[in-house]
Motif scaffolding. Structure first.
Motif: not given
Ligand code: NA
Ligand code: NA
Lengths: 164, 121, 108, 89, 933, 507
Positions: D17, D20, D34-44
């Motif tokens: 997280x 990201x 945007x990609x980083x935020x998206x990744x953070x969501x999936x990490x979450x």
């Protein structure tokens, strides 16, 4: 029959919904079955307008095998990608690939694109407006033509068989 | 932990206040949103910090956290959402009526004004 | 034994999640970074979800399979996201690293 | 056993997280963020499930489900904004 | 009852006069006369009682909490004034009927006049001081109306405003004084106040009371330095001047001096202030009067001077002086009223009041000339006329006081000087107008006025003579009761007569006459000298300077505070919040941080906190790059949600996550129409200030948080945890609180949401915004249509997402979830369709009037509440039951679930309405674009 | 338990829902429904005032959850009075809006109007601090919609400022309520009062900080210095009937201060008793001073009236800051007066602006107005009333406050500010009245419209309050005395609320 058709415009969808309901509730009780059945009838009807064409799955067996292949690919190829990500960046040979499309149904194209994205090493970036090509980015590709052939045979063909 | 939380809320507040004091509508909306994050967290922790004690009745539960602040925060989140929506649309309205997106409807950049003048003559 | 597998699976999931982010962090251009999150991270989350499903099924002695749903949603949505982000990147003509093959395809 | 490895798993995911987030802050371009935020969501999602496992509570599952169901909408909207400006045409 | 009637009659008469003017111009004059007469007749029986030695008081409760009574009092002093007001009032009514021209509205005039008369009567007849204040201010108001009667004239408007400003302002000071006076005495009733003189004088508040009361007196009676309004009030029609400045308005001040004489006089402060102001006014008025070329101007300054004289008399503080003061009030009223009326006649018949043009009028209007000469002689204090008598008494008192006080030997000298000037200007009034050759260039050919216009003057002049010749027979009894009323005890012995023997006062009188003639003879060089020197001094100039300065100050301060800046408002707000919190935290000697032990920090929480801080800083840093800031906000939302999860709040996490998504879409929709970059708009100073405020706010909030978190507390939460299941029928306590324990909050909350949606619809109504055709870097937008992949897959997702929403909705009562979250999921599921397929496509397939969905949701929520009321329970009382159905098994039905479903509907409806309406904005923009050729 | 307390809140909400359903696009129907509802609730409010006169606190426990756990509505003299005032204003405002077709200038006027009443009446009746927040939000959001109704450049700008400031205010409200809950552990006002009284000394600073923060929040609504900056523009720029209705808006803030702080820091509160009263007077002084200067500096009639409203707030803050029952009588009297007459003035100003045509609301000489005598007379009356000149109600309100101030150690400052500001206001109003009505250019052709007959009853009805409050000053002040005593009897309030039983009958 037409009554049933009206009640269940997308039987497959209804079935999926029922199953998902039971999954969500982690329960197979009669109450949940009934309630799930209720949703399974109601939701497709409410959303029928969004699904103008009915989805036909011609060869469920092929579909199942396809799903199996994809899951396996996801698992296996992930390890490869992990190695590439963690390995030296300089060694990577990224590239774009234009994959000519044989499948034409939107659902099939979408599922193909999805599959390509999920399987490591490739991400679908765009579909040409005329639906003739799929633009894919590969993290590391040495032989682009071979890669395209591989994708077409491994993923596109089964999909074409299922949805036409 | 309490100190960390307190400082975090403080930073959110400070950021929110700073942005609320900007001269254009969008940063102000951002500032208000930051402030509402800050206050939601604040309100939430007023029930004290509890880990693993969600207020869902369960015979096996070792205890529960205070559910009331959570209900209040939930209400507050919803209200803040409605308010944010309203204020952002109002910002659009203001831009349309005032001709720019300054909160006071001002043209700030002198160069802009000069350009306008130049364009007219 | 099962617990060992679960533990391993958890670690594998966490590992892939991390790999995804490492990719995001260190790869040199946007298109390359796109690969990590869309799959490694997704797979990582998937692995952990499997553990969860098994763990709670065992614990409550009724099957807890709703985790499958999360995975399903992820598998449908993650590629959509990736596709749109890539589309945006293509539109913005984002820089690719020098050795990218068939660059011209991206601008077609 | 599981209990023993969970903290490590949580730490790894948290680290993911953080990485990201760093990418998000570094950018350089909007799609990167945007990609980083998206990744953070999936990490979450992963993090939430790990929390649940750690506490032995199924109550965090819905949060994960919700991210899976809705998390991509933000990404999609942001991307579409970059493409078209007008996200709802 | 009679006294109240005397006061109220003119007020009723005002309405009558105004109304009757609609029938006939003259009807209002007749009704005014009749009303005045009626009031006088009503007073008459009471008056006899006063002569019989009674003091009449009538009182009714009005505001007992305040000590305000509706109370009237008639004693000698009040009677004297009431007679003056009514008597001279009646004469003015007659006079004005001839004076007013056909263009002037008689109804308005007489209505104002009667209002004023009633107010004056109220002042003099009030027993309660607060009630007197009511009438006091009414005199200011009604005189404003009278002075501005010729409202088209600038001098009338300004004169009226100046009079109102000065007398109204003084009235406010008087009000303060009266309130304090009543506070000291314990009552506002005169009977008690007048009896409490010693107590008042000994009280520490005495001086403030005195000063405040005197401010009221001096402003009203045009005492220096507040005298200047009076000459400007001359812009009024002359009957008004005659009434206001002889017998009434300006006399209200000296009336009060007389009225409160027993309560306030008898101290050195009184002597110094009152006589000081009186003396100054006496001299200043007399001096200025001499140099006025305008007839009414001369009379105005003469009035000021005589008011100074009366004030000076009261300032002497002796009972005899007070009697003399009262006597001069009567005399001045008669001769000054007649002189004003004469001036009016002259003005009326010649068209001017300029004494440089008016000459030799004796030939044209002999009758008027005779009247004028007698009245002017009374004014000058010529023997055999009433003015002489009171002037003699005045001189006597001046000499008397001069014996007792140090430096007071100046007083006889100065009053003689004033008398001299008074003689000089009286002489000028006569000689300049009626003699002195031929008139110059008059607008009208002068002749005698109508018969009845002179009758009031006749009467008054006869009175001047009668009193002057036979004082004891005429004015004696009235003066006696008035003196008694003033002093509230028997007056000391005084002698009303023409002859007091050869004494200093007689010598002074003779000297004033002789010197006055001399001064008048030397008028030409004096005028020249005056023009060069003191004539340039105008009290109006400092007045206007003060008023202008006040205006400028007001403008400066108001603009300084309220300059339409949102940033300033917010800065003030933050500053206020910061300061009060800091003050609060330091108000009591208690440790800031409590004793409760803090939890240890784990690395992950620290990481999350760090991430939150970083994301916040990034948002602040990049707030001018809007899209980036939006993304960092997304991070904050995510971490906040995780924090909720970490600290046992799954419902909050769900809510925060779903709101987050909707908010991003919302802000993006708006962002399209806003500039994507914010120009720099703040200077370093502003940024420095804002940083300080922000840091301060952050620090205070952090301290507050820490202070609370380190204290143990005892909450009502236990009840909710205990009762959620047995009382509320749900295991998710947060949800039970939302839909049951505090369902009313939730009802309000969904109302807010509904309101936001409706408000947004209203805001977007008719809104047209230009659409940018390119992004921030100038790139044109992509021409690609909807993404095939996205449209296909999101359609696939729609039913699945709806299913999840239903799942979340139904379980909310027992597990994390509920109507709100489910509503947002549903809305998002539908919004995604809009994003993927566009508005037209989606709308064709989704024909739902979201406004009705909202209404239905609200109706459902409130309906469940009303149902309970129908059953005799309070609104929103919930009920639940566990049903056992065959096959289905056991399940729960709770009314709160219906409520929650209402919440669900409102959330879906409102969210959809907001987002889709906003999304539609671009369609409006497109529709308004000119079509391409 | 009396159900009566619930209806003034519920009826507007139900009406709003009916309006949402039924009256879409049918203006006539919407008007009828709205008017009928307002009439009904007004009648109900008057009944409630009568009912509350027996000095009993009527506690309505929503959801049948006994205090302090559920939310309660509390009907006492003050809340009944405030609801009554609200409804009278609503009646006049609605009547005027319909008469002048203001409701056609944008969508949803009638729905927003009813929601506004829902929020206001809820705020006045609730006995729960968080519920007060919720109702604040309802009334604010409705007020945003109404304020902006009709649109226009300056109105939008004023609206934007109003909205943003109040959003920050809402945040502060939550900080304050949160901190209070964090220390006291309850949200029910009566329970909180009890807990304040029992709180250990080490918590006093925190309680003080939180409640002072809350004071700032209420100060925004009340427009107390330095939080008043939203007011002049908001009141001056919105449409007349809304400005009139908003006369109650600032009173909500004052009411909240009296209700919340008055109850929490009553005589039982020990060291904390009277915590905020010194602040009120100071805020009142500055507000009053600045407002008076604003009245003088105003170059537009509506701005001038807005500053008059501000001046009345300053006076009220001083009145409530004196904190004695005696002062409360004065403040409450003045509150009724200033609310009704400020509303009347806004409506009248609108008639004047219409009658002036192109001359608008600028305080400059213009063409003579059609029906200028009537308008001038009304202006004169209102100016007298609002400047606090006898014989109308403003004077008596001030008198009551000044009388009460005699017993205050800071009497000199109270007096100086109240009287000096009165002076400045008199000067200013004399000037504007004279400019508008006397200094007319006879030769200039009038471009204005005579006042609509249908719009006059609203103005006259409100204006009637000024003489009536004087004539009936005795019963009114007697009633208010009892109100003040009831407000000072915090123990009575606390006991009444906390001993409310649940309804027991089984359906
Ligand atoms: Na002459
Ligand atoms: Na759009």
């Amino acid at each position: 029959m037409s009554l049933l058709r009206q009640a269940l415009p997308h039987p497959l969808l209804s079935l999926t919904l029922l199953m998902l309901w039971l999954l969500l509730n982690n329960s197979l009780s009669t109450g949940q079955l009934l309630l799930g059945g209720f949703w399974a009838v109601l939701i497709p009807r409410l959303t029928a307008a969004f699904w103008p064409e009915s989805v036909r799955i011609r060869r469920p067996g092929v579909l199942l095998r396809f799903v199996g292949i994809v899951l396996r690919d996801i698992l296996v190829a992930n390890f490869i990608v992990a190695r590439r990500i963690l390995g030296p960046v300089e060694a990577l040979r990224p590239g774009f690939m234009r994959i000519p499309l044989d499948v034409q149904s939107p659902l099939a194209i979408s599922l193909l694109a999805n599959t390509i994205s999920l399987t490591p090493g490739t991400v679908s970036c765009d579909v040409s407006p005329d639906r003739r090509f799929l633009l894919v980015h590969a993290l590391h590709v040495t032989d682009i033509e071979a890669e395209i052939r591989q994708i077409k045979s491994r993923y596109e063909r089964p999909l074409q068989e299922v949805f036409t | 932990m309490e100190l960390v939380i307190a400082l975090t809320i403080g930073v959110l507040t400070a950021g929110g206040v700073f942005l609320s004091l900007r001269g254009h509508t969008f940063p102000v909306v951002l500032g208000l949103t930051l402030l509402s994050y800050a206050v939601n967290l604040f309100l939430f922790v007023m029930g004290r910090l509890a880990i693993g004690l969600p207020p869902i009745i369960n015979p096996a539960a070792p205890g529960y956290t205070d559910p009331l602040p959570q209900a209040l925060v939930l209400t507050a989140i919803v209200i803040a959402f409605g308010m944010t929506a309203f204020v952002i649309v109002l910002a659009l309205r203001a831009k349309s009526e005032l001709g720019n997106d300054h909160v006071d409807g001002l043209h700030i950049r002198a160069s802009d004004q000069e350009r306008q003048k130049g364009g007219r003559t | 034994m099962l617990e060992f597998i679960l533990a391993a699976l958890v670690l594998i999931g966490a590992f892939f999640t991390l790999v995804g982010s490492i990719g995001l962090f260190r790869l040199p251009d946007f298109y390359m970074r796109l690969h990590g999150p869309t799959k490694a991270t997704t797979l990582g989350a998937g692995a952990i979800l499997v553990v969860s499903a098994i763990y709670f099924s065992l614990r409550s002695e009724t099957p807890s399979m709703h985790e499958i749903l999360v995975t399903l949603f992820l598998f449908i949505t993650a590629p959509v996201s990736a596709h749109l982000m890539a589309k945006a990147a293509l539109h913005l003509k984002l820089r690719t690293i020098e050795r990218t093959q068939n660059k011209e395809d991206s601008s077609a | 056993m599981l209990a023993a490895v969970l903290p490590y798993a949580i730490a790894m995911v948290s680290f993911a997280l953080a990485l990201s987030l760093i990418r998000l802050l570094l950018g350089p371009d909007a799609p990167d963020r945007i990609l980083a935020l998206d990744t953070m969501y999936i990490n979450a999602i992963a993090l939430l499930i790990l929390f649940g496992l750690n506490l032995g509570s199924a109550l965090y599952f819905e949060a994960a489900l919700l991210i899976a169901v809705m998390g991509f909408v933000g990404t999609v909207a942001l991307s579409k904004y970059l493409l078209r400006g007008d996200i709802m045409e | 009852m009679n006294l109240a009637l005397v006061v109220l009659l003119p007020f009723l008469g005002a309405a009558l006069a105004a109304g009757s003017a609609r029938l006939n111009r003259l009807a209002s004059a007749w009704s005014a006369g009749a009303v005045t007469l009626a009031a006088a007749l009503t007073l008459l029986p009471e008056a006899f009682r006063v002569f019989g030695g009674e003091q009449r008081v009538e009182a009714w409760d009005w505001i007992p909490a305040l000590g305000l009574f509706f109370a009237f009092r008639l004693d000698g002093l009040a009677l004297l004034f009431a007679l003056l007001i009514l008597g001279i009032g009646l004469l003015i009514v007659i006079y004005a009927r001839y004076y007013l021209s056909a263009r002037d509205s008689m109804g308005r005039f007489y209505a104002y006049m009667l209002l004023f008369m009633g107010s004056m009567l109220g002042v003099v007849l009030s027993e309660n001081l607060l009630q007197m204040m009511v009438f006091w201010e009414l005199t200011s108001l009604s005189s404003f109306l009278l002075i501005s009667y010729w409202q088209h004239r600038k001098d009338a408007r300004e004169g009226a405003r100046m009079a109102l400003t000065i007398t109204g302002g003084g009235g406010l000071a008087l009000l303060a004084g009266v309130l304090m006076l009543g506070h000291v005495v314990g009552s506002y009733n005169l009977s008690e106040v007048l009896a409490a003189g010693d107590m008042i004088r000994a009280h520490p508040l005495y001086l403030p009371i005195l000063v405040l009361v005197l401010l009221g007196v001096f402003t009203k009676s045009a005492q220096f330095p507040f005298h200047f309004w009076l000459p400007h009030a001359m812009a009024a029609p002359t009957p008004v001047s005659a009434y206001l400045h002889s017998a009434t308005m300006v006399k209200a001040g000296v009336f009060l001096l007389a009225r409160l004489f027993p309560a306030l006089s008898g101290t050195l402060e009184w002597n110094l202030i009152v006589s000081g102001a009186g003396l100054a006014t006496l001299l200043l008025g007399a001096y200025t009067a001499l140099f006025k070329h305008d007839l009414k101007g001369l009379l105005a300054y003469s009035t000021i001077s005589h008011l100074g004289l009366i004030t000076l008399l009261f300032g002497f503080g002796t009972p005899l002086a007070a009697v003399a003061g009262v006597f001069h009030i009567i005399n001045h009223a008669t001769f000054k009223a007649s002189l004003f009326m004469v001036a009016g006649i002259i003005d009326h018949e010649t068209g001017t009041r300029d004494m440089r043009r008016l000459n030799g009028l004796l030939r044209y209007m002999p009758h008027t000339a005779v009247l004028a000469m007698i009245a002017a002689a009374a004014l000058a204090g010529v023997p055999l006329l009433n003015g002489f008598l009171s002037k003699e008494m005045f001189f006597t008192e001046a000499v008397e006081v001069g014996r007792h006080l140090p430096l007071a030997w100046l007083i006889p000298l100065l009053v003689t000087l004033a008398g001299m000037l008074s003689v000089a200007y009286s002489l000028r009034f006569i000689h300049d107008v009626f003699f002195n050759g031929e008139p110059i260039d008059l607008p009208k050919k002068p002749h005698e006025p109508p018969r009845f216009m002179k009758v009031p003057v006749d009467i008054l002049v006869v009175l001047c003579l009668a009193v002057g010749l036979f004082p004891s027979l005429t004015v004696g009894p009235l003066l006696a009761v008035a003196a008694r009323g003033t002093l509230q005890e028997d007056a000391p012995l005084y002698h009303l007569g023409l002859w007091h023997g050869f004494n200093l006062p007689l010598f002074m009188s003779m000297a004033t006459l002789a010197l006055g003639v001399l001064v008048y003879a030397l008028r030409q060089p004096l005028f020249a000298w005056h023009e060069r020197t003191l004539g340039r001094v105008d009290a109006r100039i400092p007045y206007h300077a003060v008023m202008d300065a006040l205006g400028k100050l007001a403008l400066h301060i108001t603009r300084g505070m309220d300059h339409g800046s949102l940033q300033a408002s917010i800065a003030w707000l933050v500053l206020a919040a910061l300061s009060v919190t800091v003050v609060g935290l330091t108000l009591y000697h208690a440790p800031l941080v409590g004793m409760a032990k803090m939890r240890p920090v784990d690395a992950i929480s620290l990481t999350a906190a760090l991430a939150l801080v970083l994301a916040t800083l990034a948002t602040v840093r990049w707030h001018r790059q809007r899209l980036t800031a939006l993304i960092t906000m997304g991070v904050i939302g995510l971490i906040v949600s995780l924090t909720f999860v970490k600290f046992s709040a799954p419902d909050l996490a769900l809510t925060q996550l779903s709101v987050e998504v909707v908010t991003i879409v919302l802000l993006l929709l708006a962002l399209f129409f806003l500039p994507q970059q914010t120009p720099a708009d703040s200077c370093r100073l502003r940024i420095g200030r804002d940083v300080l405020l922000a840091l301060g706010a952050g620090l205070v909030v952090a301290l507050l948080t820490l202070a609370v978190l380190t204290r143990p507390f005892d909450t009502i939460a236990g009840f909710f945890l205990e009762q959620a299941l047995p009382g509320g029928g749900g295991t998710n306590v947060v949800n039970v609180i939302l839909v049951d324990f505090r369902g009313f909050d939730t009802l309000g909350e969904i109302t807010v949401l509904a309101l936001a949606a409706l408000g947004i619809v209203a805001l977007l109504h008719g809104l047209r915004l230009p659409m940018p055709t390119a992004d921030a870097e100038g790139r044109r937008w992509s021409a690609d249509g909807p993404s095939l992949i996205m449209t296909t897959l999101t359609r696939l997702l729609l039913p699945l997402t709806l299913l999840v929403a239903m799942f979340i909705l139904l379980r909310g009562h027992n597990l994390p979830g509920g109507g709100f979250i489910a509503g947002l999921i549903t809305a998002v599921a539908l919004i995604v369709q809009y994003l993927a397929n566009g508005i037209d496509w989606t709308e064709q397939r989704l024909r739902l009037d979201m406004q009705r969905v909202i209404a239905a949701g609200l109706a459902l929520a409130i309906g469940t509440g009303l149902m309970a009321m129908g059953l005799g329970f309070p609104f929103l009382t919930s009920t639940f039951t566990h049903l056992h159905w065959p096959v289905v098994g056991e399940f729960e039905l709770a009314s709160a679930m219906a409520f929650d479903f209402g919440v669900f509907l409102v959330v879906v409806g409102a969210t959809m309405l907001i987002l889709v309406q906003l999304g539609r904005l671009s369609r409006a923009g497109k529709a308004s674009l000119p079509e391409n050729p | 338990m009396s159900t009566l307390a619930a209806w003034p809140v519920l009826l507007p909400l139900i009406t709003a829902i009916i309006l949402l359903f039924v009256a879409k696009g049918d203006l006539r129907l919407a008007r009828i429904i709205n008017l009928l509802s307002v009439l009904g609730v007004t009648a109900l409010a008057l009944v409630l005032i009568g009912v509350a006169s027996d000095d009993v606190h009527r506690v309505y426990a929503l959801g049948n959850w006994v205090p302090p756990f559920g939310i309660v509505l509390v009907l006492d003299r003050l809340s009944a009075l405030m609801v009554g005032l609200t409804m009278l204003l609503a009646l006049a405002s609605l009547g005027y809006a319909i008469a002048t077709d203001v409701d056609t200038h944008g969508p949803h006027f009638h729905v927003l109007f009813q929601f506004q009443l829902f929020g206001l009446n809820g705020a006045f009746l609730t006995g729960d601090v968080f519920n007060l927040f919720v109702f604040f939000e309802v009334l604010l959001l409705a007020s945003y919609g109404l304020l902006l109704h009709g649109g226009g450049r300056l109105r939008t700008k004023a609206g934007l400022h109003y909205v943003v400031i109040n959003l920050v205010g809402s945040t502060l409200f939550l900080f304050a309520v949160g901190a209070m809950y964090g220390v006291l552990g309850s949200l029910n006002l009566a329970d909180m009062a009890q807990r304040v009284a029992a709180s250990p000394a080490e918590n006093h600073s925190l309680i003080a900080a939180a409640s002072l923060l809350l004071l700032v929040v209420f100060g925004i609504k009340a427009a107390a210095f330095p939080l008043y900056l939203w007011l002049p523009a908001a009141y001056a720029e919105t449409s007349a009937p809304i400005a009139a209705l908003f006369a109650i808006m600032t009173k909500v803030g004052l009411y909240a201060i009296v209700r919340v702080h008055g109850t929490l820091f009553g005589s039982e509160a020990g060291e904390l008793a009277g915590l905020i009263t010194p602040w009120l007077a100071v805020a009142g002084w500055i507000t009053l001073g600045l407002a008076a200067l604003g009245v003088l500096a105003a170059t537009r009639l509506q701005v001038q009236i807005a500053y008059l409203v501000l001046a009345s707030i300053g006076t009220l803050l001083i009145g409530f800051g004196l904190a004695t029952p005696q002062a409360y009588v004065g403040a409450l009297y003045y509150l009724i007066h200033s609310t009704l007459l400020a509303a009347a003035f806004f409506l009248l100003a609108d008639l004047i602006v219409r009658a002036r045509g192109e001359d608008g609301d600028r305080l400059e000489p213009g063409a003579a107005m059609p029906n200028g005598v009537l308008l001038g007379a009304l202006f004169f009356g209102l100016a007298i009333a609002l400047a606090g000149i006898p014989p109308l109600s403003g004077f008596f309100g001030k008198l009551l406050i000044l009388h009460a101030a005699l017993y205050d150690p800071r009497m000199a400052i109270h007096y100086a500010l109240i009287l000096l500001s009165s002076f400045v206001i008199i000067v200013a109003l004399a000037k504007s009245g004279s400019t508008l009505f006397y200094q007319t250019q006879a030769e200039a052709p009038s471009t204005g419209l005579p006042p609509q007959k249908a719009a006059l009853p609203a103005v006259l009805g409100l204006l009637l309050a000024a003489p009536l409050m004087v004539v009936f000053a005795r019963p009114l002040t007697t009633w208010l005395e009892a109100t003040a005593l009831q407000l000072h009897d915090t123990r009575g309030y606390v006991n009444a609320v906390l001993t409310t039983p649940a309804v027991q009958n089984t359906p």
